[in-house]
Design an enzyme around this catalytic site. Structure first.
Site, short mmCIF file in Angstrom:
data_model
loop_
_atom_site.label_atom_id
_atom_site.label_comp_id
_atom_site.label_asym_id
_atom_site.label_seq_id
_atom_site.Cartn_x
_atom_site.Cartn_y
_atom_site.Cartn_z
N LYS A 210 0.84 -1.20 0.00
CA LYS A 210 0.00 0.00 0.00
C LYS A 210 0.88 1.26 0.00
O LYS A 210 1.89 1.33 0.68
CB LYS A 210 -0.93 0.00 1.22
CG LYS A 210 -2.01 -1.08 1.16
CD LYS A 210 -2.93 -0.98 2.36
CE LYS A 210 -4.04 -2.03 2.28
NZ LYS A 210 -4.97 -1.77 1.17
N HIS A 268 0.37 -8.13 9.50
CA HIS A 268 0.13 -6.72 9.18
C HIS A 268 0.62 -5.77 10.27
O HIS A 268 1.40 -4.86 10.02
CB HIS A 268 -1.36 -6.47 8.94
CG HIS A 268 -1.94 -7.27 7.81
ND1 HIS A 268 -1.19 -7.72 6.75
CD2 HIS A 268 -3.21 -7.68 7.56
CE1 HIS A 268 -1.97 -8.37 5.91
NE2 HIS A 268 -3.19 -8.37 6.39
#
Length: 515
Positions: A210, A268
């Protein structure tokens, strides 16, 4: 089918290979995709490959080989890719791009443990070298359940598909989860790296693709204004949140075995912690970035009392927006007696000179107030305020908030005087949003990651030391919860988690941010 002539590129003295403004275009290669019938392949991987082609970032002879149990011809596979691209691609559909890309589609039917199917796959790959000019360069994308990683790697080795000839490359891409605990992660890494060299193993964590996650490094190390205060002298604490407003959907079989901590925190959130806390790398290279992240993960310490320093919860029925939704135990496929957590929170410490005494709070959950992922760097209060208490009663702590999704950007919160005759100081925000500042929309994470695989650039991919360090952090917490007589704390759907999570913060004299 005619054999493609070798592609030659004329030397352009005006083209600087170090100019980062120029697009990085992959060289001759193909990708073999296992698990092409799954949701990930249809909704993310195939559209990402088309988007890369549409942006001119794939070589002319790029080829995509699908492998699955279906008895499809090449044309059937092309139809599946076409439908996926039409439904999920980020960029506009262009017929000429599609026709060029589709010429390189091939399909091989078979099961993951069938040597004959892998022999056929080997022949297909070699034909692509001759017909499409793929140059012996092939990436194998394992979009399959983890139980099949070992059999597929074994078949790739036995068929010779993993063997790269001099001047060529073979790479393997593995989707999370990377094991379910430390022991299984070590075993998985051993199996994969017996077949492929470590630098040819790409472990995909799509969060690291991202734009905003990558912007953490730019924010910290390309600007003088942030780095001087990015330490325990000025930072009170750090909050890393990944909240989802959805339930488990049709993933009960997977989720009830995994839970929130394994599903999100191990990969994550610990990766976000590492990027937030790491020291400046000597260069933006795979070795340098990974080395600094690994140092941080190795320095993470757990709370002395895991019962007080961690919290797990499980959502019950409640209102999600204007819809009444069922609780986790009422979801189809979930064991009515399940103690799987759908919410996890914990306080961690980073034992380095920079972060001594600064707690890092991590939380994630399903059926929370809204979908948001953010990193909040909450600063200490000013040591002296020359104002009355009433003038600053509405003043909170300064904060730098990195918004990972869905509204990507950075917010800074600080105090400002309210217009008027009285001295009243109140929190205000300055906001940077990707959508408002750049005309080009951010590519999907899988676009960046797939291109990095084809280019052989691994800074965004965790290597096995990072994976194993993450499990060393999480394993004691999971084991404590499994042995604890205290079940997951209930919280109604649509709220921000159980009261016990708020109590975890209150014990430290702090509170969770409301994103």
């Amino acid at each position: 089918m005619t054999k493609l002539a070798p592609v030659t590129v004329e030397h352009n003295p005006l083209r600087d290979p170090d100019d980062k403004r120029l697009p990085r275009i992959a060289g001759p290669c193909s990708m073999v995709m296992f698990g092409v019938t799954g949701d990930l392949a249809r909704k993310k991987l195939m559209p990402a490959i088309y988007d890369l082609a549409n942006r001119g970032l794939l070589p002319p002879g790029f080829s995509l080989v699908g492998f699955a149990r279906r008895q499809w011809a090449d044309e059937d596979f092309a139809k599946v890719v076409h439908d996926s691209v039409r439904a999920h691609a980020r960029t506009e559909f262009r017929e000429e791009v599609w026709r060029s890309l589709a010429e390189g589609f091939r399909f091989v039917p078979g099961t993951f443990d069938d040597p004959d199917a892998f022999e056929l796959l080997s022949k297909t790959v070699h034909r692509l070298d001759e017909e499409r000019g793929t140059g012996g360069n092939h990436a194998f994308y394992l979009s399959i359940p983890p139980d099949w990683f070992a059999p597929v790697c074994h078949q790739l080795k036995e068929s010779g598909l993993s063997d790269a000839q001099p001047g060529t490359w073979r790479r393997v891409v593995i989707e999370k989860p990377f094991g379910h605990d430390l022991a299984s992660a070590v075993e998985l890494n051993k199996i994969v790296e017996e077949v492929f060299p470590p630098d040819s193993v790409f472990r995909i964590d799509h969060y690291l693709g991202k734009e905003t996650v990558q912007n953490i490094l730019a924010l910290r190390f390309a600007n003088q204004m942030f780095e001087p205060i990015w330490n325990s002298h000025y930072v009170d604490h750090v909050q890393i949140t990944m909240a989802e407003d959805i339930g488990i959907g049709g993933r009960a079989g997977y989720y009830d075995e995994v839970g929130a901590a394994r599903d999100v925190i191990q990969n994550h959130l610990l990766q976000l912690l590492a990027l937030t806390a790491m020291e400046a790398p000597v260069a933006f290279t795979a070795e340098a970035v990974r080395s600094e992240k690994e140092k941080i993960l190795m320095s993470v310490k757990l709370p002395e009392d895991l019962e007080e320093g961690t919290c797990r919860g499980q959502y019950t029925a409640g209102w999600q927006g204007d819809a009444l939704v069922s609780g986790y135990l009422e979801e189809e496929g979930v064991d009515p007696g399940s103690t799987t957590e759908t919410y996890a929170a914990m306080r961690l410490a980073v034992h380095t000179r920079r972060w001594a005494g600064v707690p890092f709070y991590l939380r994630t959950g399903k059926r929370l107030g809204k979908r948001v992922t953010e990193i909040a760097i909450v600063l200490k209060r000013a040591p002296h305020l020359p104002f009355t208490d009433t003038a600053t009663e509405e003043l909170g702590q300064n904060a730098v908030v990195i918004r990972v999704q869905p509204d990507e950007g950075v917010t800074m919160r600080f105090g400002s005087k309210v217009p008027g005759s009285q001295m009243e100081v109140r929190d205000v925000t300055m906001d940077f949003g990707y959508g408002a500042s750049f005309t080009e929309s951010s590519p999907e994470a899988y676009e960046r990651l797939i291109l990095d695989v084809l280019l052989g650039e691994p800074p965004l991919f965790p290597r096995h030391q990072e994976v194993e360090s993450s499990w060393r952090i999480l394993d004691p917490i999971i084991q404590h919860w499994a042995a604890s007589p205290v079940p997951p704390h209930p919280y109604p759907a649509g709220t921000w988690g159980p009261d016990a999570a708020d109590e975890l913060m209150r014990r430290d004299g702090r509170e969770w941010r409301l994103p």
